[in-house]
Design an enzyme around this catalytic site. Sequence first.
Site, PDB file in Angstrom:
ATOM      1  N   GLU A   1      -7.179   4.695   0.429  1.00  9.23           N
ATOM      2  CA  GLU A   1      -5.294   4.471  -0.370  1.00  9.23           C
ATOM      3  C   GLU A   1      -4.587   4.153  -1.415  1.00  9.23           C
ATOM      4  O   GLU A   1      -4.154   4.646  -2.120  1.00  9.23           O
ATOM      5  CB  GLU A   1      -4.440   3.791   1.000  1.00  9.23           C
TER       6      GLU A   1
ATOM      7  N   GLU B   1      -9.437   4.917  10.136  1.00  8.70           N
ATOM      8  CA  GLU B   1      -8.156   3.638  10.197  1.00  8.70           C
ATOM      9  C   GLU B   1      -8.130   4.758  11.699  1.00  8.70           C
ATOM     10  O   GLU B   1      -8.198   3.439  13.510  1.00  8.70           O
ATOM     11  CB  GLU B   1      -7.086   3.916   9.901  1.00  8.70           C
TER      12      GLU B   1
END
Length: 266
Positions: free
Chosen positions: A117, A137
Amino acid sequence: MSNTVLLDRQGKTALLTLNRPERLNALDYATNDLILQYLEELERDDAIHTVVITGAGRRAFSAGGDIHEFSATIAAGADIAVRKFCRRGQAMTARLEAFPKPVIAAVNGLAYGGGCEIAEAVHLAVAADTAMFAKPEINIGIPPTFGGTQRLPRLAGRKRALELLLTGDPFTAQRAFELGLVNKVVPPEAVLDAAFELAGRIQRHSRHAAARILTAVTRGLNTGIAEGLQIEQEQFARMAVTRDTREGLDAWIERRIPDYDSNGTP
């Protein structure tokens, strides 16, 4: 001050190094906060024109959020987890994305979860050909929390992003290049040099013009074309009255290299 992030000024470029190699440079809360603290300092430093961010050691850029830490936060309840974990990470990646000086990621190893990210949020990225990326995730039962559900689809397209988000499968640096996540793939030993070389090419130009471009692009991406064009006009108007613009125009007419540093503030 914690040493989980190192700051080294090298000429006009600041090097931020995520410094938890024994934890694959995982982003604990202290590291997130220190990144924000250093960015605040670097924004005020007129001697710094560009920022490079990388990871310590040979294995990882960043393996993402510190699972042991945020697992305990999640156990305390959703409201606390949103405030202490999600908002903290989103604030860090949003700051990188909106930073008024070009930020270049030098991805030297694993860029998983929050590390990926960061690569999505920064303006430019160079990756080692041995680097691996992932949106893992879903493997621990959560969606990305530092902006990955929003930025990756904007970079790679909805269907390609969803495949990565829904499977959690790792992907190579070459695939990251094809998806638009990185600008260049180089041998591992060249990744930091490549990032600094890119920074040097940017530094040939007005740092104030670079800031106006970053603002126009970052704000405009999240608007319709009409509003985006208005943002572009506003940034041009702010720049047109500056000494840097006059110097750039005069240098072009006089067939010489512009000297922006002698102009001081615009």
